[in-house]
Scaffold this active site. Structure first.
Site, PDB file in Angstrom:
ATOM      1  N   GLY A 158      -0.936  -1.253  13.466  1.00 51.06           N
ATOM      2  CA  GLY A 158      -0.721  -0.526  14.706  1.00 51.06           C
ATOM      3  C   GLY A 158       0.644  -0.666  15.329  1.00 51.06           C
ATOM      4  N   ASN A 203      -4.958  -9.864  -2.070  1.00 51.51           N
ATOM      5  CA  ASN A 203      -5.615  -8.863  -1.229  1.00 51.51           C
ATOM      6  C   ASN A 203      -7.127  -8.921  -1.460  1.00 51.51           C
ATOM      7  OD1 ASN A 203      -6.486  -6.647   0.207  1.00 51.51           O
ATOM      8  ND2 ASN A 203      -5.055  -5.203  -0.709  1.00 51.51           N
ATOM      9  N   THR A 240      -6.754  -2.619   6.999  1.00 53.00           N
ATOM     10  CA  THR A 240      -7.325  -1.517   7.773  1.00 53.00           C
ATOM     11  C   THR A 240      -8.726  -1.867   8.272  1.00 53.00           C
ATOM     12  OG1 THR A 240      -8.152  -0.531   5.717  1.00 53.00           O
ATOM     13  CG2 THR A 240      -6.012   0.224   6.524  1.00 53.00           C
ATOM     14  N   GLY A 295      -8.282   3.353  -2.963  1.00 51.11           N
ATOM     15  CA  GLY A 295      -8.986   2.550  -3.964  1.00 51.11           C
ATOM     16  C   GLY A 295      -8.088   1.911  -5.007  1.00 51.11           C
ATOM     17  N   PHE A 296      -6.965   1.333  -4.561  1.00 50.55           N
ATOM     18  CA  PHE A 296      -6.058   0.629  -5.483  1.00 50.55           C
ATOM     19  C   PHE A 296      -5.644   1.523  -6.656  1.00 50.55           C
ATOM     20  CE2 PHE A 296      -7.749  -3.984  -4.531  1.00 50.55           C
ATOM     21  CZ  PHE A 296      -7.193  -3.911  -3.268  1.00 50.55           C
ATOM     22  N   ASN A 319      -7.629   6.129   4.927  1.00 47.51           N
ATOM     23  CA  ASN A 319      -7.448   6.268   3.476  1.00 47.51           C
ATOM     24  C   ASN A 319      -8.583   5.566   2.746  1.00 47.51           C
ATOM     25  OD1 ASN A 319      -6.511   3.942   1.494  1.00 47.51           O
ATOM     26  ND2 ASN A 319      -5.747   3.383   3.530  1.00 47.51           N
ATOM     27  N   THR A 336      -3.490  -7.745   9.844  1.00 45.69           N
ATOM     28  CA  THR A 336      -4.688  -7.512   9.083  1.00 45.69           C
ATOM     29  C   THR A 336      -4.548  -6.256   8.236  1.00 45.69           C
ATOM     30  OG1 THR A 336      -5.663  -6.127  10.834  1.00 45.69           O
ATOM     31  CG2 THR A 336      -6.144  -8.497  10.903  1.00 45.69           C
ATOM     32  N   ASN A 367     -11.836  -0.304   0.294  1.00 44.43           N
ATOM     33  CA  ASN A 367     -11.981   0.834  -0.617  1.00 44.43           C
ATOM     34  C   ASN A 367     -12.283   0.466  -2.063  1.00 44.43           C
ATOM     35  OD1 ASN A 367     -11.394   2.627   1.533  1.00 44.43           O
ATOM     36  ND2 ASN A 367      -9.229   2.124   1.309  1.00 44.43           N
ATOM     37  N   THR A 368     -12.496  -0.819  -2.335  1.00 43.76           N
ATOM     38  CA  THR A 368     -12.983  -1.279  -3.631  1.00 43.76           C
ATOM     39  C   THR A 368     -14.333  -1.945  -3.377  1.00 43.76           C
ATOM     40  OG1 THR A 368     -10.773  -1.593  -4.568  1.00 43.76           O
ATOM     41  CG2 THR A 368     -12.572  -2.840  -5.576  1.00 43.76           C
ATOM     42  N   LYS A 426      -4.415 -11.800   2.432  1.00 44.36           N
ATOM     43  CA  LYS A 426      -4.526 -10.701   3.403  1.00 44.36           C
ATOM     44  C   LYS A 426      -5.978 -10.496   3.781  1.00 44.36           C
ATOM     45  CE  LYS A 426      -2.741  -6.101   4.406  1.00 44.36           C
ATOM     46  NZ  LYS A 426      -1.795  -5.051   3.968  1.00 44.36           N
ATOM     47  N   SER A 449      -9.247  -5.005   1.295  1.00 39.77           N
ATOM     48  CA  SER A 449      -9.320  -3.545   1.272  1.00 39.77           C
ATOM     49  C   SER A 449     -10.781  -3.119   1.346  1.00 39.77           C
ATOM     50  CB  SER A 449      -8.702  -2.987  -0.009  1.00 39.77           C
ATOM     51  OG  SER A 449      -8.989  -1.597  -0.135  1.00 39.77           O
ATOM     52  N   GLY A 470       0.795  -1.210   0.000  1.00 39.26           N
ATOM     53  CA  GLY A 470       0.000   0.000   0.000  1.00 39.26           C
ATOM     54  C   GLY A 470       0.828   1.259   0.000  1.00 39.26           C
ATOM     55  N   LEU A 471       2.022   1.210   0.595  1.00 39.82           N
ATOM     56  CA  LEU A 471       2.850   2.405   0.623  1.00 39.82           C
ATOM     57  C   LEU A 471       3.487   2.642  -0.743  1.00 39.82           C
ATOM     58  CD1 LEU A 471       5.043   3.474   3.629  1.00 39.82           C
ATOM     59  CD2 LEU A 471       5.625   4.091   1.303  1.00 39.82           C
ATOM     60  N   TYR A 511       3.566   0.155   8.325  1.00 37.44           N
ATOM     61  CA  TYR A 511       3.200   1.125   7.294  1.00 37.44           C
ATOM     62  C   TYR A 511       2.957   2.481   7.965  1.00 37.44           C
ATOM     63  CZ  TYR A 511       0.461   3.233   3.395  1.00 37.44           C
ATOM     64  OH  TYR A 511      -0.019   4.044   2.396  1.00 37.44           O
TER      65      TYR A 511
END
Length: 358
Positions: A312, A187, A262, A120-121, A117, A260, A192-193, A232, A190, A69-70, A333
């Site tokens: 975390g 993955n 987010t 969205g990939f 965040n 995990t 965000n998708t 993941k 996420s 992700g970074l 991250y």
């Protein structure tokens, strides 16, 4: 994330935090991409802590990795290798380039050492990703007699691909990254998708992992190389869901799990600015949920099944708590953004010392 060791980070962080989070992120990646493999890399380079551990048939040089992700486009692999990571995971990559969700889509919650965040990939697509991986020199740069850092490649689906055709995107990505990865991460977690997390449900996960396992067999036969596969998962799962996922991973011969991603929960940040923004929350507030899922996975999977713990980690103590919960190795991250590159060595040394004392 700063380009400077911790002694100078107090000066660098206010500058970076003065920018919009995504702009600061891109400035940092641009700086890393330009300076990696040059003398300027000394600004963030550090000797790697040697603490080897073997998981899924791979020797990890130490137990601290970079989470996906970074560096979505795999532009800065050599820079992160220079920071002393034992392994680095880049992506998530999708078959086709896509812009991601509308901006603004990253938000800092500094009172809780957290980020939200909904990127969205966003990425440049599989071809550009593979070209960047090919250019990376970290294997050639490895010191004589030392193992090179490991590289994980994280794959996902395009936002425009219907969820019922998601397997097509995962297989296309697997075909592309297979020969260049030390391990591949699927993955499915996420937030965000749209609908992506439905792939964690019983029937969908069974179908997806069955197809991926079958394709891995073909690729291994063709190339003479069996690449480990990790999955993941999200922290927003109850114990029964975790148990089903654990059984499905084992049934389809997956080599490990990353716990995990987010969280959608907001209890720990309620009332703070940006707390109600849509997206995945990372950093300190996800720590306990991540550790809970790790412990549940370890109980369900038994000893010996590789677990990468992420979520975390902002201190050496946080890294040790992940291992105590049941993880074998860890990834960071958000901690890198709040603490800087010194966190890599700090965590790796603490894990080495805890092993020596055991």
């Amino acid at each position: 994330m700063p380009l400077l060791p911790s002694s100078l980070y107090g000066l660098a962080r206010p500058f970076l935090f003065g920018f919009d989070p995504e702009h600061a992120h891109e400035l940092t990646l641009d700086g890393l991409a330009r300076t990696q493999n040059t003398p300027l890399a000394c600004a963030y380079a550090a000797p790697r802590v040697d603490d080897p551990v073997t998981l899924a048939g791979l020797e990890f040089p130490n137990r601290v990795g970079l989470a996906a992700g970074l560096d979505k486009n795999a532009r800065c692999i050599d820079a992160f290798a220079a920071m002393g990571f034992g392994f680095v995971e880049v992506g998530t990559v999708t078959p086709k380039a896509q812009p991601g969700n509308p901006k603004p889509r990253m938000f800092r919650l500094p009172q809780r050492d957290a980020l939200i965040n909904r990127l969205g990939f966003n990425n440049e697509g599989l071809d550009a990703f593979l070209a960047n991986v090919q250019k990376a020199r970290f294997r050639r740069n490895a010191s004589a007699g030392k193992k090179a850092m490991l590289l994980g490649l994280n794959i996902g689906k395009n936002a425009t691909t219907p969820i019922e055709r998601a397997v097509d995107d995962y297989l296309a990505c697997l075909d592309g990254v297979y020969a260049r990865a030390d391990y591949v991460t699927i993955n499915i977690s996420s937030p965000n998708t749209a609908n992506l997390r439905t792939l964690q449900s019983d029937e969908a996960l069974d179908a997806l992992l069955g197809a991926i396992a079958e394709r891995r067999h073909v690729l291994a036969e063709r190339g003479g190389k069996r690449v480990p596969l990790f999955v993941k998962i999200a922290p927003d799962l109850d114990e029964s869901q975790v148990a089903v996922i654990a059984a499905t991973l084992q049934r389809h011969g997956m080599d490990g799990v990353i716990a995990t991603n987010t969280t959608l929960a907001r209890d720990a940040v309620a009332g703070l600015p940006h707390a109600d923004e849509a997206g995945g929350l990372s950093g300190a507030p996800v720590r306990e949920a991540s550790n809970r899922v790790i412990a549940q996975l370890r109980a369900a999977l038994g000893t010996g099944f590789p677990i990468i713990g992420v979520g975390g980690i902002l201190s050496a103590a946080d890294a040790k708590a992940k291992i105590a919960a049941g993880a074998d190795v860890v990834q960071i991250y958000t901690g890198l953004i709040y603490r800087g590159p010194a966190l890599v060595r700090e965590a790796a040394q603490a894990l080495l010392q805890s092993r020596s004392a055991a």
